[in-house]
Design an enzyme around this catalytic site. Structure first.
Site, PDB file in Angstrom:
ATOM      1  N   SER A 116       0.735  -1.277   0.041  1.00  0.00           N
ATOM      2  CA  SER A 116       0.090   0.147   0.077  1.00  0.00           C
ATOM      3  C   SER A 116       0.954   1.195  -0.103  1.00  0.00           C
ATOM      4  CB  SER A 116      -1.092   0.172   1.299  1.00  0.00           C
ATOM      5  OG  SER A 116      -1.332   1.275   1.482  1.00  0.00           O
ATOM      6  N   TYR A 140      -1.211  -0.100  10.297  1.00  0.00           N
ATOM      7  CA  TYR A 140      -1.574  -0.879   8.943  1.00  0.00           C
ATOM      8  C   TYR A 140      -0.229  -0.573   7.746  1.00  0.00           C
ATOM      9  CZ  TYR A 140      -4.082  -1.515   4.300  1.00  0.00           C
ATOM     10  OH  TYR A 140      -4.004  -1.696   2.906  1.00  0.00           O
ATOM     11  N   ILE A 185     -14.490   7.644  -2.946  1.00  0.00           N
ATOM     12  CA  ILE A 185     -15.200   7.375  -4.103  1.00  0.00           C
ATOM     13  C   ILE A 185     -16.610   6.735  -3.616  1.00  0.00           C
ATOM     14  CG2 ILE A 185     -15.483   6.663  -6.533  1.00  0.00           C
ATOM     15  CD1 ILE A 185     -12.529   7.773  -7.074  1.00  0.00           C
ATOM     16  N   ILE A 200     -17.036  17.030   2.425  1.00  0.00           N
ATOM     17  CA  ILE A 200     -15.537  17.097   2.194  1.00  0.00           C
ATOM     18  C   ILE A 200     -14.892  17.430   3.602  1.00  0.00           C
ATOM     19  CG2 ILE A 200     -13.627  18.207   1.120  1.00  0.00           C
ATOM     20  CD1 ILE A 200     -15.265  18.261  -1.357  1.00  0.00           C
TER      21      ILE A 200
HETATM   22  C1  UD2 Z   1      -5.966   5.474   1.601  1.00  0.00           C
HETATM   23  C2  UD2 Z   1      -6.261   4.282   1.830  1.00  0.00           C
HETATM   24  C3  UD2 Z   1      -5.808   3.570   3.191  1.00  0.00           C
HETATM   25  C4  UD2 Z   1      -4.349   3.823   3.266  1.00  0.00           C
HETATM   26  C5  UD2 Z   1      -4.154   5.568   3.011  1.00  0.00           C
HETATM   27  C6  UD2 Z   1      -2.664   5.807   3.051  1.00  0.00           C
HETATM   28  C7  UD2 Z   1      -8.392   4.014   0.645  1.00  0.00           C
HETATM   29  C8  UD2 Z   1      -9.801   3.791   0.909  1.00  0.00           C
HETATM   30  N1  UD2 Z   1      -7.620   4.133   1.902  1.00  0.00           N
HETATM   31  O1  UD2 Z   1      -6.538   6.279   2.522  1.00  0.00           O
HETATM   32  O2  UD2 Z   1      -5.911   2.458   3.445  1.00  0.00           O
HETATM   33  O3  UD2 Z   1      -3.727   3.094   2.346  1.00  0.00           O
HETATM   34  O4  UD2 Z   1      -4.556   5.923   1.733  1.00  0.00           O
HETATM   35  O5  UD2 Z   1      -2.080   7.109   2.705  1.00  0.00           O
HETATM   36  O6  UD2 Z   1      -7.924   3.975  -0.378  1.00  0.00           O
HETATM   37  N2  UD2 Z   1     -12.947  11.905   2.406  1.00  0.00           N
HETATM   38  C9  UD2 Z   1     -13.737  13.231   2.456  1.00  0.00           C
HETATM   39  N3  UD2 Z   1     -15.130  12.702   2.686  1.00  0.00           N
HETATM   40  C10 UD2 Z   1     -15.452  11.554   3.000  1.00  0.00           C
HETATM   41  C11 UD2 Z   1     -14.501  10.370   2.926  1.00  0.00           C
HETATM   42  C12 UD2 Z   1     -13.269  10.934   2.642  1.00  0.00           C
HETATM   43  O7  UD2 Z   1     -13.348  14.135   2.194  1.00  0.00           O
HETATM   44  O8  UD2 Z   1     -16.800  11.124   3.096  1.00  0.00           O
HETATM   45  C13 UD2 Z   1     -11.333  12.660   2.409  1.00  0.00           C
HETATM   46  C14 UD2 Z   1     -10.583  11.830   3.335  1.00  0.00           C
HETATM   47  O9  UD2 Z   1     -10.419  12.876   4.232  1.00  0.00           O
HETATM   48  C15 UD2 Z   1      -9.161  12.087   2.381  1.00  0.00           C
HETATM   49  C16 UD2 Z   1      -9.583  11.704   1.071  1.00  0.00           C
HETATM   50  O10 UD2 Z   1     -10.973  12.016   0.960  1.00  0.00           O
HETATM   51  O11 UD2 Z   1      -8.569  13.179   2.267  1.00  0.00           O
HETATM   52  C17 UD2 Z   1      -9.395  10.243   0.748  1.00  0.00           C
HETATM   53  O12 UD2 Z   1      -9.899   9.332   1.736  1.00  0.00           O
HETATM   54  P1  UD2 Z   1      -9.887   7.840   1.486  1.00  0.00           P
HETATM   55  O13 UD2 Z   1     -10.462   7.243   2.856  1.00  0.00           O
HETATM   56  O14 UD2 Z   1     -10.535   7.365   0.261  1.00  0.00           O
HETATM   57  O15 UD2 Z   1      -8.597   7.325   1.300  1.00  0.00           O
HETATM   58  P2  UD2 Z   1      -7.030   7.800   2.204  1.00  0.00           P
HETATM   59  O16 UD2 Z   1      -6.056   8.658   1.065  1.00  0.00           O
HETATM   60  O17 UD2 Z   1      -7.278   8.705   3.452  1.00  0.00           O
END
Ligand code: UD2
Length: 312
Positions: A116, A140, A185, A200
């Site tokens: 990851s 993780y 997404i 967001i």
């Molecule tokens: C991703 C991976 C995680 C880890 C991480 C490492 C996914 C789902 N998760 O987390 O497992 O590998 O990368 O960096 O791929 N957000 C919103 N609104 C919502 C939900 C999320 O604004 O309703 C934002 C969240 O705060 C973040 C962005 O969207 O800034 C992406 O969030 P995510 O949970 O899809 O993935 P991420 O990058 O936090």
């Protein structure tokens, strides 16, 4: 060829399984169905399903020869790894060691491990190459990094080859939108198709490299069959090489859901959230002949077409 896919009934694993079947291979899926679902898998004459935890598997559970194992079974959640670190350690690190033992016992020449972007922690430079410092900021991420190191150590010692794929933000059909920590997404698509508000966290300028799951399945298939010398280890990012902000993501989604009239809310950034993420995918391109065939836009279109109509 015959491959084992651990976690093959899960979101990404089921796409890897489909990809391998479409390339005429035989596949044995091992899944304990904790988060996986049998409905994710097709009925197929070249597909065998074993409902079992990978930690409980014995060499006798499998028929040889096996040409490679794609290890996707895991607890793929940063949040869970904080709440239940020992259980996550078990499912993410101990399970990888169990797979390594199977490689030895069954003389499996290739292990493809699901790593990851979490191994990098907070990026200090973009795009992120595989030589970027690894500094996980969650149990993780640490479990994924140490799993890579175990797999690499044993590959060199025992002569199987290993590819660790560091996945960026994967999205696509069968990704569950059921918690606030699900992929953004899946959460946004699920809400917008029902006409519900979306939130967001932060100002929406944070960027991510969103990669459609079929690109990822392709990378696994290539990693399983590419020619490598025994004992060699490759670590490769899997993304698109491009990033977009959450505001840009919402703009694209609005064009997919023109009827969506609900509210776009903003809430404080999540603690521990990284600001920007973007993969450099030249390693995957050089070693695995990987290209990101589906853009975010085309992936979103496939995802939306795959969903059942909203009832009610
Ligand atoms: C991703 C991976 C995680 C880890 C991480 C490492 C996914 C789902 N998760 O987390 O497992 O590998 O990368 O960096 O791929 N957000 C919103 N609104 C919502 C939900 C999320 O604004 O309703 C934002 C969240 O705060 C973040 C962005 O969207 O800034 C992406 O969030 P995510 O949970 O899809 O993935 P991420 O990058 O936090």
């Amino acid at each position: 060829m015959h491959f084992i896919v651990t976690g093959g009934a899960g979101f990404i694993g089921s796409h890897v399984t489909e990809q391998l079947l479409s390339e005429d291979h035989y596949v044995t899926v091992v899944d304990n169905l904790t988060t996986g679902n049998l409905n994710n898998l097709p009925e197929h004459p070249r597909l065998k399903f074993l409902e079992k935890d990978i930690l409980a598997c014995q060499p006798e559970d499998f028929s040889k020869p096996i040409d490679g194992i794609a290890h996707l079974a895991a607890t793929p959640s940063v949040t869970e790894s904080w709440l239940q670190p020992l259980a996550a350690h078990h499912n993410n690190l101990s399970a990888t060691i169990a797979v390594i033992e199977l490689c030895q016992a069954l003389e499996i020449p290739r292990l493809v491990f699901t790593s990851s972007a979490a191994v990098y922690g907070n990026p200090v430079q973009l795009p992120i190459t595989e030589t970027h410092p690894t500094s996980p900021i969650s149990p993780y991420g640490l479990q994924k990094l140490v799993s890579e190191q175990y797999a690499s150590l044993f590959a060199q010692q025992f002569g199987f080859s290993m590819v660790a794929l560091r996945l960026f933000n994967v999205f696509g059909p069968r990704q569950a939108p059921n918690s606030q920590y699900s992929g953004v997404i899946s959460i946004f698509v699920n809400a917008m198709r029902q006409g519900l508000p979306i939130t967001i966290y932060g100002d929406g300028t944070q960027t991510r490299d969103f990669v459609y799951v079929k690109n990822v399945a392709n990378a696994f298939a290539k990693a399983l069959i590419t020619s490598l010398t025994s004992g060699s280890c490759i670590v490769a990012n899997v993304g698109t090489g491009k990033s977009i902000s959450l505001v840009e993501l919402v703009d694209i989604l609005k064009t997919c859901f023109p009827q969506w009239q609900s509210e776009l809310k903003f809430a404080p950034a999540r603690p521990g959230d990284i600001k920007d993420s973007q993969a450099d995918i030249s390693n995957a391109s050089t070693h695995l002949d990987f290209t990101s065939q589906w853009s975010v836009e085309s992936g979103l279109q496939y995802l939306i077409e795959s969903l059942d109509p909203v009832k009610g």
